[in-house]
Design an enzyme around this catalytic site. Structure first.
Site, PDB file in Angstrom:
ATOM      1  N   HIS A 148      -0.846  13.035 -27.634  1.00 35.33           N
ATOM      2  CA  HIS A 148      -1.360  11.487 -27.140  1.00 35.33           C
ATOM      3  C   HIS A 148      -1.943  10.717 -28.126  1.00 35.33           C
ATOM      4  CE1 HIS A 148      -0.777  12.167 -22.552  1.00 35.33           C
ATOM      5  NE2 HIS A 148       0.073  11.628 -22.999  1.00 35.33           N
ATOM      6  N   ARG A 184       0.963  -1.320  -0.109  1.00 39.47           N
ATOM      7  CA  ARG A 184       0.026  -0.092  -0.014  1.00 39.47           C
ATOM      8  C   ARG A 184       0.836   1.294   0.099  1.00 39.47           C
ATOM      9  NH1 ARG A 184      -2.825  -2.991   3.584  1.00 39.47           N
ATOM     10  NH2 ARG A 184      -4.600  -3.851   2.791  1.00 39.47           N
ATOM     11  N   GLU A 229      -4.561  17.533 -10.010  1.00 35.96           N
ATOM     12  CA  GLU A 229      -4.990  17.916 -11.334  1.00 35.96           C
ATOM     13  C   GLU A 229      -6.610  18.018 -11.508  1.00 35.96           C
ATOM     14  OE1 GLU A 229      -2.840  16.448 -14.817  1.00 35.96           O
ATOM     15  OE2 GLU A 229      -4.473  16.444 -15.940  1.00 35.96           O
ATOM     16  N   HIS A 269       7.585  10.840 -27.520  1.00 31.93           N
ATOM     17  CA  HIS A 269       6.840  11.604 -26.772  1.00 31.93           C
ATOM     18  C   HIS A 269       6.914  13.041 -27.097  1.00 31.93           C
ATOM     19  CE1 HIS A 269       3.942  12.784 -23.775  1.00 31.93           C
ATOM     20  NE2 HIS A 269       4.984  13.535 -23.278  1.00 31.93           N
ATOM     21  N   ASN A 282      -0.706  20.192 -19.668  1.00 30.34           N
ATOM     22  CA  ASN A 282      -1.331  19.106 -20.756  1.00 30.34           C
ATOM     23  C   ASN A 282      -1.319  19.862 -22.025  1.00 30.34           C
ATOM     24  OD1 ASN A 282      -1.479  16.950 -19.209  1.00 30.34           O
ATOM     25  ND2 ASN A 282      -3.749  17.136 -18.792  1.00 30.34           N
ATOM     26  N   HIS A 337      -0.610  18.161 -25.454  1.00 28.59           N
ATOM     27  CA  HIS A 337      -0.773  16.668 -25.128  1.00 28.59           C
ATOM     28  C   HIS A 337      -2.154  15.993 -25.464  1.00 28.59           C
ATOM     29  CE1 HIS A 337       2.931  17.108 -22.762  1.00 28.59           C
ATOM     30  NE2 HIS A 337       2.874  16.118 -22.394  1.00 28.59           N
TER      31      HIS A 337
HETATM   32 ZN    ZN Z   1       4.547  14.934 -21.685  1.00 31.68          ZN
END
Ligand code: ZN
Ligand code: ADP
Length: 366
Positions: free
Chosen positions: A262, A131, A247, A274, A255, A258
């Site tokens: 993405h 955990r 966030e 990326h 982002n 992104h």
């Molecule tokens: Zn990134």
């Protein structure tokens, strides 16, 4: 603001609602040499699991391991294959098994030495074993140093998309040594510069101007300038994360580029690095911002010029399959619970989150 002494930099990430109140990010040339002694003494009596990839092991992590053992630490070195494919359930399972076999305890610590892949993976292993145990990141790619090592996002990929499985698990500390960038391949270097441009464009016009002025020298790998860029980017990101760790709002500005980036990565089967994907994504999203009347075309051209000088792409790949690409955008849409929401530039250094972009404008940039 840009000329202060570069000897040693400490930045604090303060987290209000979290269990831990803050952690330190150290940035210093040559840090990797003194770090084994520092960490061995900080974690005296606790078992240390170093997670790295085969390339970074050969360059840095094996030596780091030998030195921390000499300092008396009880340490196991675990190596994974380099590359995005290691961010998988299979590799997480294998690492969990190793940690359990070596007697991991609640007070053990995971140390990630490597780029974003190793950081995300090792951080996720640390977040989930028993955990959650302590975690330290020593980022060795420019991308990880300017962006992914700060903020506590850890996780792995799923066949349905990148980073879909993960957690927020803040590290005990982040230790950045810009000297390790000497061995970084050119592609990886540009990947990191793309995230630097993203942070500047999204948050700080002054930083963006600095990148404009120094983009040529940066491309050549000027270490002094690089240290400055890392320090500024980390400071900006730490500020955002401190205000919105999970966030829920503000952090979404990171982002930028992104949403389309993405989808490019996913539609091309991650064949495009990326940073390259998000550079193209940033330029295409800026074009949309111009089309929607938010951004002046002059500012759009500044962004494109910086990316071009850094030898990064500014157009979505011509080979992109329309249907796959729009399908990939839809996965993001579902995850966000509604329309495809974009981060769009209002000007260089200022952005808006949660913007709904009409489908025809998305198709127009394809
Ligand atoms: Zn990134
Ligand atoms: P990212 O940080 O972009 O997510 P990775 O963790 O996948 O990327 O690292 C990119 C590649 O660079 C990997 O093959 C990794 O082994 C290699 N690498 C990482 N750090 C260094 C370094 N300092 N020198 C040389 N190669 C490195």
């Amino acid at each position: 603001m840009w000329s202060h002494d570069m000897e040693m930099k400490n930045i604090r990430v303060r987290l209000t609602p979290s269990t831990r109140t803050s952690y330190a990010i150290q940035i210093k040339s040559g840090l990797l040499v003194s770090l084994p002694a520092t960490l061995a003494s900080a974690y005296r009596g606790r078992r240390i699991f170093i997670i790295t990839d085969a390339n970074v092991a050969a360059y840095y992590a094996s030596r780091f391991h030998r030195r921390i053992v000499q300092e008396g630490a009880e340490t196991v070195l675990l190596e994974v294959a380099p590359g995005e494919l290691s961010k998988s359930h299979a590799v997480v399972h294998a690492l969990h098994t190793k940690l359990l076999a070596y007697g991991v305890r609640r007070d053990s610590v995971v140390m990630a030495i490597g780029g974003g892949v190793v950081g995300d993976l090792a951080g996720y292993v640390a977040a989930t074993i028993l955990r959650g145990i302590s975690y330290v990141h020593i980022p060795t790619t420019l991308l990880a140093q300017v962006d992914s090592s700060v903020g506590g996002k850890v996780g792995i990929n799923h066949a349905r998309g990148k980073n879909l499985i993960g957690a927020f698990h803040q590290p005990d500390g982040v230790f950045i040594d810009p000297d390790v960038l000497h061995t970084l391949p050119a592609v990886e270097f540009r990947n990191g510069l793309a995230e630097g441009v993203k942070i500047a464009a999204a948050l700080d016009g002054g930083f963006f101007e600095y990148l404009e002025r120094s983009s040529f020298a940066l491309r050549k790998g000027n270490t002094r300038l690089l240290s400055q860029v890392i320090h500024t980017a980390v400071g900006l990101k730490a500020g955002v994360v401190s205000r919105d760790e999970r966030e829920q709002g503000l952090r979404k500005v990171l982002n930028l580029g992104h949403t389309l980036g993405h989808a490019v990565e996913s539609a091309t089967g991650y064949a495009i690095p990326h940073g390259y994907a998000i550079a193209a994504g940033m330029a295409a999203e800026a074009k949309i911002a111009v089309d929607m009347g938010f951004l002046r075309s002059k500012e759009y051209r500044r962004l494109v010029t910086v990316l071009q000088t850094l030898r990064l792409p500014t157009r979505l790949p011509g080979s992109l399959n329309r249907k796959t690409f729009l399908g990939a955008l839809n996965v993001d849409k579902k995850a966000e619970g509604g329309g495809t929401r974009f981060v769009l530039l209002k000007s260089i250094g200022e952005s808006m989150i949660g913007v709904d972009v009409p489908q025809n404008l998305i198709e127009a940039v394809l």
